[in-house]
Design a protein around this motif. Sequence first.
Motif, short mmCIF file in Angstrom:
data_model
loop_
_atom_site.label_atom_id
_atom_site.label_comp_id
_atom_site.label_asym_id
_atom_site.label_seq_id
_atom_site.Cartn_x
_atom_site.Cartn_y
_atom_site.Cartn_z
N LYS A 121 0.83 -1.21 0.00
CA LYS A 121 0.00 0.00 0.00
C LYS A 121 0.86 1.26 0.00
CE LYS A 121 -3.91 -2.00 2.46
NZ LYS A 121 -4.64 -2.01 3.73
N ARG A 122 1.97 1.20 0.72
CA ARG A 122 2.85 2.37 0.81
C ARG A 122 3.73 2.54 -0.42
NH1 ARG A 122 3.78 4.25 6.42
NH2 ARG A 122 2.38 3.05 7.73
N ALA A 123 4.03 1.46 -1.11
CA ALA A 123 4.90 1.52 -2.29
C ALA A 123 4.26 0.75 -3.44
CB ALA A 123 6.28 0.96 -1.95
N PRO A 124 3.12 1.21 -3.92
CA PRO A 124 2.40 0.45 -4.94
C PRO A 124 3.11 0.38 -6.29
CG PRO A 124 1.37 2.58 -4.64
CD PRO A 124 2.43 2.44 -3.56
N ARG A 125 4.13 1.19 -6.50
CA ARG A 125 4.86 1.20 -7.77
C ARG A 125 6.22 0.49 -7.66
NH1 ARG A 125 2.23 1.52 -11.84
NH2 ARG A 125 3.95 2.35 -13.02
N ASP A 126 6.39 -0.30 -6.61
CA ASP A 126 7.64 -1.03 -6.41
C ASP A 126 7.40 -2.51 -6.71
OD1 ASP A 126 9.94 -2.33 -5.53
OD2 ASP A 126 10.14 -1.07 -3.75
N PRO A 127 7.88 -3.00 -7.85
CA PRO A 127 7.60 -4.39 -8.20
C PRO A 127 8.22 -5.39 -7.23
CG PRO A 127 9.22 -3.47 -9.70
CD PRO A 127 8.71 -2.34 -8.85
N ALA A 128 9.32 -5.02 -6.59
CA ALA A 128 9.96 -5.94 -5.63
C ALA A 128 9.05 -6.19 -4.43
CB ALA A 128 11.30 -5.39 -5.18
N VAL A 129 8.34 -5.18 -4.00
CA VAL A 129 7.42 -5.35 -2.87
C VAL A 129 6.32 -6.33 -3.25
CG1 VAL A 129 5.72 -4.18 -1.42
CG2 VAL A 129 7.93 -3.10 -1.85
N TRP A 130 5.75 -6.15 -4.45
CA TRP A 130 4.68 -7.04 -4.90
C TRP A 130 5.19 -8.47 -5.09
CZ3 TRP A 130 -0.16 -5.86 -4.30
CH2 TRP A 130 -0.55 -4.52 -4.30
N ALA A 131 6.39 -8.62 -5.65
CA ALA A 131 6.96 -9.95 -5.85
C ALA A 131 7.24 -10.63 -4.51
CB ALA A 131 8.23 -9.87 -6.69
N ASN A 132 7.74 -9.86 -3.54
CA ASN A 132 7.97 -10.42 -2.21
C ASN A 132 6.66 -10.84 -1.56
OD1 ASN A 132 10.74 -10.10 -2.37
ND2 ASN A 132 10.72 -8.12 -1.36
N LEU A 133 5.63 -10.03 -1.73
CA LEU A 133 4.32 -10.38 -1.20
C LEU A 133 3.82 -11.68 -1.84
CD1 LEU A 133 1.85 -9.79 0.53
CD2 LEU A 133 1.04 -8.26 -1.28
N ALA A 134 4.03 -11.83 -3.14
CA ALA A 134 3.64 -13.06 -3.82
C ALA A 134 4.37 -14.26 -3.21
CB ALA A 134 3.94 -12.96 -5.31
N GLY A 135 5.64 -14.10 -2.91
CA GLY A 135 6.40 -15.19 -2.28
C GLY A 135 5.85 -15.57 -0.92
N ILE A 136 5.50 -14.58 -0.14
CA ILE A 136 4.92 -14.86 1.18
C ILE A 136 3.58 -15.57 1.02
CG2 ILE A 136 3.90 -13.75 3.22
CD1 ILE A 136 6.14 -11.59 2.88
N GLU A 137 2.76 -15.08 0.09
CA GLU A 137 1.46 -15.71 -0.13
C GLU A 137 1.62 -17.16 -0.59
OE1 GLU A 137 -0.90 -11.58 -1.14
OE2 GLU A 137 0.14 -12.64 -2.75
N LEU A 138 2.62 -17.42 -1.41
CA LEU A 138 2.89 -18.81 -1.81
C LEU A 138 3.27 -19.66 -0.61
CD1 LEU A 138 4.82 -18.31 -5.15
CD2 LEU A 138 2.64 -19.51 -4.85
N ASP A 139 4.11 -19.12 0.26
CA ASP A 139 4.50 -19.85 1.46
C ASP A 139 3.29 -20.19 2.33
OD1 ASP A 139 7.16 -19.79 0.73
OD2 ASP A 139 7.69 -18.13 2.07
N LEU A 140 2.28 -19.33 2.29
CA LEU A 140 1.07 -19.54 3.08
C LEU A 140 0.02 -20.37 2.34
CD1 LEU A 140 0.71 -15.95 4.58
CD2 LEU A 140 1.52 -18.02 5.75
N GLY A 141 0.36 -20.81 1.13
CA GLY A 141 -0.57 -21.62 0.35
C GLY A 141 -1.68 -20.82 -0.31
#
Length: 87
Positions: free
Chosen positions: A6-26
């Motif tokens: 939300k704070r850095a919506p134009r940072d692709p690394a933040v979104w990619a990291n979030l995707a990784g966390i979501e994958l870890d959580l299934g």
Amino acid sequence: MKEAAKRAPRDPAVWANLAGIELDLGRRDEAEASARQALAVDDRHAPAWYQLALALEPAGRVLEALDAASRAAGIAPDEAAFAGFKA
């Protein structure tokens, strides 16, 4: 991590990291959405393509996953993990 997006919506690394966390959580659907958000910001962000591949493959979307993994490997050919993706 969602707060960071939300704070850095134009940072692709933040979104990619979030995707990784979501994958870890299934949470594959959420991971796919986050990876796609990263790619909407920067379609040359190799980790986002890789996270997308990891989100798609378990859902049986093998061709899409292989395409995403190939894009990651093409952008970052020196990254062994991207080249080693197997669907």
